[in-house]
Design a protein around this motif. Structure first.
Motif, PDB file in Angstrom:
ATOM      1  N   TYR A 186       0.877  -1.086   0.144  1.00 31.32           N
ATOM      2  CA  TYR A 186      -0.128  -0.156  -0.046  1.00 31.32           C
ATOM      3  C   TYR A 186       0.694   1.419   0.043  1.00 31.32           C
ATOM      4  CZ  TYR A 186      -3.224   3.525   1.579  1.00 31.32           C
ATOM      5  OH  TYR A 186      -3.717   5.270   1.800  1.00 31.32           O
ATOM      6  N   GLN A 187       0.302   2.098  -0.852  1.00 27.63           N
ATOM      7  CA  GLN A 187       0.852   3.232  -0.751  1.00 27.63           C
ATOM      8  C   GLN A 187       3.112   2.906  -0.928  1.00 27.63           C
ATOM      9  OE1 GLN A 187      -0.862   4.798  -2.836  1.00 27.63           O
ATOM     10  NE2 GLN A 187      -1.582   6.443  -1.128  1.00 27.63           N
ATOM     11  N   LEU A 231      -8.031  -4.862   5.735  1.00 26.60           N
ATOM     12  CA  LEU A 231      -7.366  -3.309   5.894  1.00 26.60           C
ATOM     13  C   LEU A 231      -7.440  -2.901   7.051  1.00 26.60           C
ATOM     14  CD1 LEU A 231      -9.763  -2.095   2.593  1.00 26.60           C
ATOM     15  CD2 LEU A 231      -7.630  -2.331   2.795  1.00 26.60           C
ATOM     16  N   VAL A 245      -5.169   1.164   7.118  1.00 23.68           N
ATOM     17  CA  VAL A 245      -6.390   1.517   5.993  1.00 23.68           C
ATOM     18  C   VAL A 245      -7.461   1.531   5.931  1.00 23.68           C
ATOM     19  CG1 VAL A 245      -6.735   1.963   3.457  1.00 23.68           C
ATOM     20  CG2 VAL A 245      -4.495   0.708   3.897  1.00 23.68           C
ATOM     21  N   THR A 282     -12.024   3.969   1.794  1.00 22.68           N
ATOM     22  CA  THR A 282     -13.345   5.061   1.533  1.00 22.68           C
ATOM     23  C   THR A 282     -12.728   4.865   0.274  1.00 22.68           C
ATOM     24  OG1 THR A 282     -10.342   5.869   1.746  1.00 22.68           O
ATOM     25  CG2 THR A 282     -12.214   6.185   3.501  1.00 22.68           C
ATOM     26  N   LEU A 334     -10.902   3.727  -3.191  1.00 24.73           N
ATOM     27  CA  LEU A 334     -10.015   2.731  -3.004  1.00 24.73           C
ATOM     28  C   LEU A 334      -9.792   1.605  -3.876  1.00 24.73           C
ATOM     29  CD1 LEU A 334      -7.903   1.914  -0.071  1.00 24.73           C
ATOM     30  CD2 LEU A 334      -9.893   0.143   0.716  1.00 24.73           C
ATOM     31  N   ILE A 359      -3.202  -2.338  -2.452  1.00 20.18           N
ATOM     32  CA  ILE A 359      -3.812  -1.953  -2.457  1.00 20.18           C
ATOM     33  C   ILE A 359      -3.074  -0.073  -2.590  1.00 20.18           C
ATOM     34  CG2 ILE A 359      -5.326  -1.116  -0.667  1.00 20.18           C
ATOM     35  CD1 ILE A 359      -5.229  -3.139   0.765  1.00 20.18           C
ATOM     36  N   HIS A 389      -5.179   4.422  -3.700  1.00 23.08           N
ATOM     37  CA  HIS A 389      -6.878   4.824  -3.553  1.00 23.08           C
ATOM     38  C   HIS A 389      -6.049   5.329  -4.869  1.00 23.08           C
ATOM     39  CE1 HIS A 389      -6.736   4.862   1.134  1.00 23.08           C
ATOM     40  NE2 HIS A 389      -8.520   5.430   0.602  1.00 23.08           N
ATOM     41  N   THR A 421      -3.270   5.616 -10.442  1.00 26.29           N
ATOM     42  CA  THR A 421      -2.873   5.170  -9.539  1.00 26.29           C
ATOM     43  C   THR A 421      -1.941   6.717  -9.333  1.00 26.29           C
ATOM     44  OG1 THR A 421      -1.254   3.597  -9.693  1.00 26.29           O
ATOM     45  CG2 THR A 421      -3.236   3.032  -9.417  1.00 26.29           C
ATOM     46  N   MET A 474      -4.237  11.339   3.890  1.00 28.26           N
ATOM     47  CA  MET A 474      -6.061  11.630   3.821  1.00 28.26           C
ATOM     48  C   MET A 474      -7.145  11.977   4.551  1.00 28.26           C
ATOM     49  SD  MET A 474      -5.701   8.370   2.218  1.00 28.26           S
ATOM     50  CE  MET A 474      -7.983   8.346   2.135  1.00 28.26           C
ATOM     51  N   GLN A 529      -9.205  15.663  -1.032  1.00 27.50           N
ATOM     52  CA  GLN A 529      -9.854  14.522  -1.310  1.00 27.50           C
ATOM     53  C   GLN A 529     -10.516  13.510  -2.852  1.00 27.50           C
ATOM     54  OE1 GLN A 529     -12.169  13.628   1.713  1.00 27.50           O
ATOM     55  NE2 GLN A 529     -10.468  13.349   3.691  1.00 27.50           N
TER      56      GLN A 529
END
Length: 338
Positions: free
Chosen positions: A45-46, A90, A95, A98, A101, A186, A188, A202, A304, A329
């Protein structure tokens, strides 16, 4: 010591060595087979990565339910599955599920399936036992299953596989039932819609485009905020990337995670709007203002609370613009020809 005694002792020694050898031979595979040493699932993730053994997964809160697949050949018999729900996994890496995602689930043979927020939260089409769509209220729970019908999942489908389950048997599309899962990526994302086509980005996708870095701040009801240094992709670059031939002939509506939206006309897209000085007064200073979809603020990825993607207006020198355009966001951008 008599000769006969020596023979007996020698036989005993060999027996003891053999017994130890047998003990070692059987103990080591047993330690491996309990699933506490080998990584069975890698989650990213990220830019961060987590490695889970089977024991790690079993230590998390589990979900048990029944489910089956709707395939081209028809409905499969339901099975009972036990595993870690998507929501639990998650939560374990911190995470929240939201808007925006996305989860890309990869199998051992590199086949993959992307799950959007609807699929992640179980909002998928369900079917009855005859294969017809149903409007029953039971929402299936997606999970990474490690047990099927009270047994470990064999190598053909496991040891980890995706399953959608409920208290009563529920049937969902087989395209979501990824088997032999080894990795979950994963991220956002922000989706840009234009001419009937959705393009999903992404953070890595945005970083691969030409970037813009500059300083900007907001003029709010309470005064001036900022400035900050932002890095991102210009609206012009993003529009060109989704196939807009003339950025002067489109409007774009930027939508936030909470559903709030702001529409930008062609002039605003190219940074043509009122600017203010550090005192909050309008200024006629001639600045080269660029509207960007930002993913970095002051050298760090945007958190976030405001991100991970937000609108910013920047220039080589600090410049201030109306806060109503600074959408935070961001999850969706709708582009329309005018």
């Amino acid at each position: 010591m008599e000769k006969g005694e020596k023979i007996v002792i020698g036989v005993l020694a060999v027996a003891i060595i053999a017994a130890v050898g047998v003990f070692v031979y059987y103990e080591l595979p047993e330690e491996d087979s309990n699933g506490c040493e080998d990584t069975v699932l890698t989650v990213t993730y990220q830019g961060d990565e987590w490695a889970y053994t089977l024991c790690d997964l079993k230590d998390l809160d589990s979900t048990t339910g029944e489910g089956g697949m709707n395939t081209k050949a028809g409905i499969t018999d339901p099975s009972s599955f036990k595993g870690v729900s998507f929501a639990m996994l998650l939560a374990d890496i911190g995470v929240l599920p939201t808007p925006g995602l996305q989860m890309n689930v990869v199998a051992a043979d590199d086949w993959s399936q992307t799950f959007d927020m609807a699929a992640i939260t179980g909002n998928v089409t369900t079917y009855d036992a005859t294969g017809n769509e149903t409007n029953e209220s039971a929402k299936p729970v997606p999970l990474f299953a490690y047990q099927q019908d009270d047994s470990s999942i064999g190598a053909e489908d496991g040891p980890i596989r995706v399953a959608y389950v409920a208290e009563q048997p529920v049937y969902t599309s087989s395209r979501y039932w990824v088997k032999q899962v080894v990795q979950v990526n994963i991220a956002h994302v922000v989706t840009v819609s234009y001419n009937g086509t959705d393009t999903t980005y992404t953070r890595a996708d945005l970083e691969a485009l030409e970037t813009v870095t500059g300083d900007g701040g907001m003029s709010t009801k309470n005064g001036i905020s900022g400035p900050w240094t932002f890095t991102g992709v210009s609206f012009t670059m993003l529009l060109q990337d989704v196939g807009v031939a003339d950025v002067n002939a489109v409007n774009m509506t930027v939508v936030a995670a909470d559903g709030w939206s702001q529409t930008f006309d062609a002039a605003t897209i190219q940074g043509d709007l009122t600017v203010y000085n550090a005192s909050g007064n309008e200024t006629n200073s001639d600045v080269d203002l660029t509207a960007i979809l930002a993913y970095r603020q002051d050298g760090a990825y945007i958190g976030m609370d405001d991100g991970p993607y937000r609108v910013a207006f920047v220039s080589e020198q600090p410049v201030y613009t109306s806060s109503r355009y600074w959408v935070k966001q961001v999850v969706h951008i709708d582009v329309e020809d005018v």
